[in-house]
Design a protein around this motif. Structure first.
Motif, mmCIF file in Angstrom:
data_model
loop_
_atom_site.group_PDB
_atom_site.id
_atom_site.type_symbol
_atom_site.label_atom_id
_atom_site.label_comp_id
_atom_site.label_asym_id
_atom_site.label_seq_id
_atom_site.Cartn_x
_atom_site.Cartn_y
_atom_site.Cartn_z
ATOM 1 N N HIS A 172 0.827 -1.212 0.000
ATOM 2 C CA HIS A 172 0.000 0.000 0.000
ATOM 3 C C HIS A 172 0.861 1.261 0.000
ATOM 4 N N ASN A 173 2.097 1.133 -0.428
ATOM 5 C CA ASN A 173 3.003 2.278 -0.474
ATOM 6 C C ASN A 173 2.972 2.917 -1.862
ATOM 7 N N THR A 174 1.806 3.356 -2.264
ATOM 8 C CA THR A 174 1.615 4.011 -3.564
ATOM 9 C C THR A 174 0.793 5.277 -3.335
ATOM 10 N N PRO A 175 0.873 6.239 -4.253
ATOM 11 C CA PRO A 175 0.084 7.474 -4.098
ATOM 12 C C PRO A 175 -1.403 7.218 -3.956
ATOM 13 N N GLN A 176 -1.875 6.081 -4.471
ATOM 14 C CA GLN A 176 -3.292 5.765 -4.358
ATOM 15 C C GLN A 176 -3.698 5.548 -2.903
ATOM 16 N N GLY A 179 -0.754 9.158 1.378
ATOM 17 C CA GLY A 179 -0.578 10.578 1.116
ATOM 18 C C GLY A 179 0.610 11.130 1.873
ATOM 19 N N GLN A 180 0.761 12.449 1.870
ATOM 20 C CA GLN A 180 1.882 13.077 2.558
ATOM 21 C C GLN A 180 1.779 12.913 4.072
ATOM 22 N N ASN A 181 0.572 12.688 4.567
ATOM 23 C CA ASN A 181 0.393 12.483 6.010
ATOM 24 C C ASN A 181 0.311 11.009 6.380
ATOM 25 N N GLY A 182 0.679 10.130 5.461
ATOM 26 C CA GLY A 182 0.659 8.702 5.755
ATOM 27 C C GLY A 182 -0.580 8.022 5.202
ATOM 28 N N TRP A 183 -0.908 6.889 5.812
ATOM 29 C CA TRP A 183 -2.051 6.112 5.351
ATOM 30 C C TRP A 183 -3.328 6.606 6.029
ATOM 31 N N SER A 184 -4.390 6.721 5.253
ATOM 32 C CA SER A 184 -5.659 7.208 5.781
ATOM 33 C C SER A 184 -6.358 6.119 6.600
ATOM 34 N N THR A 185 -7.424 6.500 7.269
ATOM 35 C CA THR A 185 -8.193 5.547 8.078
ATOM 36 C C THR A 185 -8.739 4.413 7.218
ATOM 37 N N ASP A 186 -9.254 4.738 6.042
ATOM 38 C CA ASP A 186 -9.794 3.705 5.156
ATOM 39 C C ASP A 186 -8.718 2.711 4.728
ATOM 40 N N ASN A 189 -7.967 0.400 7.546
ATOM 41 C CA ASN A 189 -9.007 -0.635 7.625
ATOM 42 C C ASN A 189 -8.737 -1.737 6.604
ATOM 43 N N ARG A 190 -8.290 -1.345 5.433
ATOM 44 C CA ARG A 190 -7.983 -2.315 4.380
ATOM 45 C C ARG A 190 -6.779 -3.175 4.778
ATOM 46 N N THR A 192 -5.733 -3.809 7.802
ATOM 47 C CA THR A 192 -6.136 -4.677 8.922
ATOM 48 C C THR A 192 -6.911 -5.891 8.415
ATOM 49 N N LYS A 193 -7.823 -5.668 7.489
ATOM 50 C CA LYS A 193 -8.610 -6.783 6.952
ATOM 51 C C LYS A 193 -7.708 -7.793 6.235
ATOM 52 N N LYS A 194 -6.775 -7.289 5.428
ATOM 53 C CA LYS A 194 -5.878 -8.196 4.720
ATOM 54 C C LYS A 194 -4.994 -8.970 5.689
ATOM 55 N N PHE A 195 -4.564 -8.310 6.746
ATOM 56 C CA PHE A 195 -3.737 -8.995 7.735
ATOM 57 C C PHE A 195 -4.515 -10.131 8.386
ATOM 58 N N HIS A 196 -5.773 -9.870 8.732
ATOM 59 C CA HIS A 196 -6.614 -10.921 9.337
ATOM 60 C C HIS A 196 -6.887 -12.048 8.349
ATOM 61 N N ASP A 197 -7.058 -11.713 7.079
ATOM 62 C CA ASP A 197 -7.279 -12.753 6.070
ATOM 63 C C ASP A 197 -6.067 -13.672 5.953
ATOM 64 N N ASN A 198 -4.882 -13.084 6.047
ATOM 65 C CA ASN A 198 -3.657 -13.876 5.930
ATOM 66 C C ASN A 198 -3.279 -14.593 7.222
ATOM 67 N N HIS A 199 -3.766 -14.068 8.335
ATOM 68 C CA HIS A 199 -3.424 -14.651 9.650
ATOM 69 C C HIS A 199 -4.690 -14.717 10.502
ATOM 70 N N PRO A 200 -5.602 -15.604 10.173
ATOM 71 C CA PRO A 200 -6.901 -15.654 10.863
ATOM 72 C C PRO A 200 -6.799 -16.022 12.343
ATOM 73 N N TYR A 201 -5.677 -16.597 12.749
ATOM 74 C CA TYR A 201 -5.530 -16.983 14.153
ATOM 75 C C TYR A 201 -5.120 -15.801 15.027
ATOM 76 N N LYS A 202 -4.862 -14.655 14.421
ATOM 77 C CA LYS A 202 -4.511 -13.459 15.183
ATOM 78 C C LYS A 202 -5.661 -12.452 15.092
ATOM 79 N N ASN A 203 -6.064 -11.971 16.248
ATOM 80 C CA ASN A 203 -7.196 -11.040 16.278
ATOM 81 C C ASN A 203 -6.756 -9.643 16.710
ATOM 82 N N TYR A 204 -5.639 -9.182 16.131
ATOM 83 C CA TYR A 204 -5.186 -7.832 16.456
ATOM 84 C C TYR A 204 -6.229 -6.800 16.025
ATOM 85 N N THR A 205 -6.378 -5.762 16.846
ATOM 86 C CA THR A 205 -7.236 -4.649 16.436
ATOM 87 C C THR A 205 -6.461 -3.725 15.496
ATOM 88 N N LYS A 206 -7.187 -2.839 14.840
ATOM 89 C CA LYS A 206 -6.514 -1.879 13.966
ATOM 90 C C LYS A 206 -5.537 -1.024 14.763
#
Length: 367
Positions: A172-176, A179-186, A189-190, A192-206
């Motif tokens: 996710h290190n692309t201009p899309q 931004g200049q202030n880092g990664w947005s909340t949305d 969220n994306r 975090t979801k991908k991390f849970h999909d790849n590691h379903p046994y871990k329930n880390y919060t965002k």
């Protein structure tokens, strides 16, 4: 603009004079409200953010916590409100404590038994500096902040999970997404979801995933700065810092949290994190202070430039660059000081010379 800033270091050492620690300022000495309580006080230290415009390609580290572009400037003043020390050029993303540590490494000192009025961050930094057994360039001090106990549960991470998070950040290190202030909340969220999909046994919060990213960024910044210290080396194969025991003791004073890497602990994510954060973090590449020596120029025109600057800043008096003609004045006759008009004319002549030299150099490079 570049031509103007080239002469600032040369001028500052003549116009910014440190206070005399052996004298008590009259505003303190003659006021019973302040004397003797502040008889050892030399002035005050504070920082300010100076707004600026800068090329968007390198603007990210200059964006401060309020979202505006600027540089973080540290100033020291006496009781006449005269500046006695300046450190400027640090990117707006840099903290006041980091700017102060940099100034200390570059020669800013508080005489023994004296003090400055400061805020809490500066006080913490200066306190740790005074604990350092070394006063050279490496005894930069550290910043320690007392933190309250957190109500959030601490997540358990291992090297594989940390690498998985860094891989997602790279994805996710692309201009899309960033931004200049880092990664947005949305985007978080994306991630975090991908991390849970790849590691379903871990329930880390965002929040826990964001905390880990901040921790990795802090460790990368710390190790990168530590690697720049004299005598410190970096083992590329083992991805760890190597230093003598005495130097390690000093590093721990300068960077209190670096002790975890002393016992041959590797940091294999260093290069990957560098690809993420280099160019996004404040590094002080444009910083200079009023106590740094002016760099001598050895290429064409350097002697002329140095001579002109000494002529301009020589104690407010005329300093001829060629042998003076015999004078008919008496030896005790006071010397004539330059008028403001003479100083302005000299400044204009100097800038004109620098501009001409810059054009000539540009023509040579593109010729």
């Amino acid at each position: 603009m570049n031509n103007f800033f080239n002469i600032v270091p040369a001028l500052s050492k003549h116009f910014l004079k440190p206070p005399n620690p052996a004298q008590v300022h009259p505003k303190i000495r003659n006021n019973p409200r302040f004397f003797p309580y502040f008889q050892n006080c030399l002035g005050a230290i504070d920082g300010t953010h100076v707004p600026m415009n800068i090329n968007g390609d390198i603007a990210t580290p200059f964006r401060n916590r309020k979202g505006t572009l600027g540089q973080n400037v540290m100033v020291v003043c006496d009781f006449d409100l005269n500046f006695t020390f300046i450190s400027c050029g640090w990117e707006g993303y840099a903290t006041d404590a980091r700017v102060l540590r940099s100034a200390i490494r570059k020669g800013f000192r508080v005489p023994e038994g004296k003090f400055y009025l400061v805020d809490g961050v500066a006080m913490s930094t200066m306190t740790n500096v005074r604990r350092s057994p070394r006063t050279g360039t490496q005894g930069s001090g550290g910043v320690t902040k007392k933190r309250g106990t957190s109500s959030k549960a601490r997540a358990s991470w291992n090297a594989d999970l940390e690498k998985a998070l860094v891989d997602l950040l790279h994805e996710h290190n692309t201009p899309q997404y960033r931004g200049q202030n880092g990664w947005s909340t949305d985007v978080w969220n994306r991630i975090t979801k991908k991390f849970h999909d790849n590691h379903p046994y871990k329930n880390y919060t965002k929040g826990q995933i964001q905390d880990k990213e901040k921790e990795l960024k802090r460790e990368y910044k710390m190790l990168k700065e530590a690697r720049q210290q004299s005598g410190v080396s970096w083992n590329e194969k083992r991805c760890m810092i190597e230093a003598d025991p005495e130097l390690w003791d000093n590093l721990i004073i300068s960077f209190p949290k670096i002790g975890k890497f002393r016992s041959n602990k590797a940091f294999p994510l260093f290069d990957a994190l560098g690809e993420l954060y280099d160019g996004h973090l404040a590094e002080g590449n444009y910083n200079f202070t009023s106590t740094e020596p002016t760099q001598a120029h050895t290429s064409g025109g350097g002697m002329q430039e140095a001579s002109m600057m000494e002529n301009f800043v020589g104690n407010g008096e005329a300093q001829p660059t060629v042998p003076a003609a015999p004078s008919t004045s008496t030896e005790n006759e006071p010397k004539k000081r330059r008028s403001n008009g003479d100083i302005v004319a000299m400044m204009e002549k100097y800038i004109e010379m620098k501009t001409k030299r810059g054009r000539e150099q540009a023509n040579r490079e593109h010729g």
